[in-house]
Design a protein around this motif. Structure first.
Motif, PDB file in Angstrom:
ATOM      1  N   LEU A 192      36.132  26.074  15.334  1.00  0.00           N
ATOM      2  CA  LEU A 192      37.714  25.779  15.494  1.00  0.00           C
ATOM      3  C   LEU A 192      38.347  25.134  14.206  1.00  0.00           C
ATOM      4  O   LEU A 192      37.498  24.457  13.535  1.00  0.00           O
ATOM      5  CB  LEU A 192      37.817  24.978  16.657  1.00  0.00           C
ATOM      6  N   GLU A 243      44.954  23.859  14.668  1.00  0.00           N
ATOM      7  CA  GLU A 243      45.527  22.593  14.099  1.00  0.00           C
ATOM      8  C   GLU A 243      47.207  22.439  14.619  1.00  0.00           C
ATOM      9  O   GLU A 243      47.542  21.417  14.567  1.00  0.00           O
ATOM     10  CB  GLU A 243      45.605  22.985  12.605  1.00  0.00           C
ATOM     11  N   GLY A 299      44.352  24.500   6.977  1.00  0.00           N
ATOM     12  CA  GLY A 299      44.437  24.266   5.257  1.00  0.00           C
ATOM     13  C   GLY A 299      43.666  24.796   4.491  1.00  0.00           C
ATOM     14  O   GLY A 299      43.239  24.425   3.316  1.00  0.00           O
ATOM     15  N   LYS A 323      26.582  23.145  21.158  1.00  0.00           N
ATOM     16  CA  LYS A 323      27.395  24.023  21.565  1.00  0.00           C
ATOM     17  C   LYS A 323      28.490  24.342  20.499  1.00  0.00           C
ATOM     18  O   LYS A 323      29.318  25.227  20.960  1.00  0.00           O
ATOM     19  CB  LYS A 323      27.989  23.611  23.016  1.00  0.00           C
ATOM     20  N   GLU A 361      37.401  28.206   9.524  1.00  0.00           N
ATOM     21  CA  GLU A 361      37.680  28.472   8.120  1.00  0.00           C
ATOM     22  C   GLU A 361      36.278  28.201   7.271  1.00  0.00           C
ATOM     23  O   GLU A 361      36.009  29.217   6.344  1.00  0.00           O
ATOM     24  CB  GLU A 361      38.492  27.310   7.568  1.00  0.00           C
ATOM     25  N   MET A 395      40.779  11.800  10.205  1.00  0.00           N
ATOM     26  CA  MET A 395      42.051  12.114   9.495  1.00  0.00           C
ATOM     27  C   MET A 395      43.212  11.489  10.273  1.00  0.00           C
ATOM     28  O   MET A 395      44.296  11.237   9.787  1.00  0.00           O
ATOM     29  CB  MET A 395      42.216  13.598   9.893  1.00  0.00           C
ATOM     30  N   ALA A 438      33.609  22.116  15.330  1.00  0.00           N
ATOM     31  CA  ALA A 438      34.773  21.843  16.158  1.00  0.00           C
ATOM     32  C   ALA A 438      36.046  21.428  15.053  1.00  0.00           C
ATOM     33  O   ALA A 438      37.185  20.826  15.654  1.00  0.00           O
ATOM     34  CB  ALA A 438      34.733  20.925  17.058  1.00  0.00           C
ATOM     35  N   PHE A 487      40.798  14.198  -0.546  1.00  0.00           N
ATOM     36  CA  PHE A 487      41.001  15.103   0.624  1.00  0.00           C
ATOM     37  C   PHE A 487      40.822  16.595   0.375  1.00  0.00           C
ATOM     38  O   PHE A 487      41.529  17.053  -0.572  1.00  0.00           O
ATOM     39  CB  PHE A 487      42.291  14.536   1.497  1.00  0.00           C
ATOM     40  N   LEU A 488      39.882  16.839   0.799  1.00  0.00           N
ATOM     41  CA  LEU A 488      39.765  18.609   0.811  1.00  0.00           C
ATOM     42  C   LEU A 488      38.951  19.071  -0.477  1.00  0.00           C
ATOM     43  O   LEU A 488      38.730  20.092  -0.495  1.00  0.00           O
ATOM     44  CB  LEU A 488      41.067  19.342   0.889  1.00  0.00           C
ATOM     45  N   ALA A 535      31.815  18.124  14.123  1.00  0.00           N
ATOM     46  CA  ALA A 535      33.127  17.795  13.336  1.00  0.00           C
ATOM     47  C   ALA A 535      32.633  17.420  11.847  1.00  0.00           C
ATOM     48  O   ALA A 535      31.801  16.766  11.665  1.00  0.00           O
ATOM     49  CB  ALA A 535      33.716  16.664  13.854  1.00  0.00           C
TER      50      ALA A 535
END
Ligand code: CO8
Length: 257
Positions: free
Chosen positions: A110, A135, A143, A63, A115, A74, A67, A87-88, A31
């Motif tokens: 994912l 999402e 996003g 694996k 992205e 968040m 993700a 953020f971002l 993540a």
């Protein structure tokens, strides 16, 4: 050299001219927490500066490729925080790198993970790879390219279906749709990506960067609207409910608010 805790980095290839980065948060399926994204940006900058490196490979441990953004990080955010904070801000840094980047997608890609792969220049998939934009299940929207790069690559119908249902596609489907250029046996994935990176690194770095830029000029468009729409989902109850439900391992109860 900086020590990383969220990623593994080493130079690969016979001439040590491939920058290799492995996302390394096995327990949370890689993540993409803030710290990981910072380290990734830093490592990419180092490879960008390194005169010997001609191409970069990014893969994941275990694996998952990744993700998605870190839902646990968040969950507690609200609109003020996502709008006012940074953020971002690290997320699009990868698109500023001028050296070619290959994503070797070894498993789940994912949400932000899909992205991230799409921000790379070439995507190879291992047989166990899967791609998705889940999402919507969390009450938010992609996003970081899922609503822009994905439709441009796979077409509107498939992008809509992936983003509106949250369903995943497998490696073969991704190949058929043009999202990836090769599907490889899992154990060969990274080696093949490194081989391709070595080939790219053998050419003029001026020419490969210009070639990348020329192709991206056709592919990249402004993403400001996409980011602000994602942020708007943080004004809604359903986004909080979706993320809380994931963290609590229960089904979300959306109230359409
Ligand atoms: N964030 C945080 N933790 C995660 C994430 C994630 N995205 N994905 C998995 N994990 C954690 C799980 O909570 C679990 O932790 P724990 O062991 O503490 O319970 C561990 O990883 C293993 O996961 P599972 O037990 O769920 O493993 P399964 O094999 O059963 O399932 C799945 C694998 C299907 C991948 C499942 O984990 C899943 O659905 N994950 C969430 C996928 C997702 O929704 N991704 C999108 C996130 S939102 C996003 O990316 C928005 C991007 C916006 C741009 C950037 C904004 C910053």
């Amino acid at each position: 050299p900086k020590t990383y805790t969220q990623i593994l980095v080493e130079k690969r290839g016979e001439k040590n001219n491939v920058g290799f980065i492995q996302l390394n948060r096995r327990k949370s399926l890689n993540a993409l927490c803030e710290e990981l994204m910072l380290e990734l940006s830093h490592a990419l900058d180092e490879y960008e500066k390194d005169k010997n490196v001609g191409a970069i490979v990014i893969t994941g441990i275990g694996k998952a490729f990744a993700a998605g953004a870190d839902i646990k990080e968040m969950e507690g955010l609200d609109f003020t925080k996502v709008y006012g904070g940074d953020f971002l801000s690290n997320w699009t840094h990868i698109t500023k790198i001028t050296k070619p980047i290959i994503a070797a997608v070894n498993g789940f890609a994912l949400g932000g993970g899909c992205e991230l792969a799409m921000m790379c220049d070439i995507i190879y998939a291992g047989e166990k790879a899967s791609f998705g934009q889940p999402e919507i299940i969390l009450g938010t929207i992609p996003g970081a390219g899922g609503t822009q790069r994905l439709p441009r690559v796979v077409g509107k119908s498939m992008a809509m279906e992936m983003c509106l249902t949250g369903d995943r596609v497998n490696a073969q489907q991704a190949l058929q749709a043009g999202l990836v250029s090769k599907v490889l046996p899992d154990e060969q994935l990274v080696d093949e990506a490194v081989k391709t990176a070595e080939k790219i690194a053998s050419y003029s770095k001026v020419a490969t960067s210009m070639c990348k830029e020329a192709i991206n000029t056709a592919y990249e468009t402004s993403s400001e609207r996409m980011v602000s729409t994602l942020k708007e989902t943080f004004t809604r109850n359903d986004r909080r409910e979706g993320m809380s439900a994931f963290v609590a391992k229960r089904k979300p109860e959306f109230t359409d608010s």
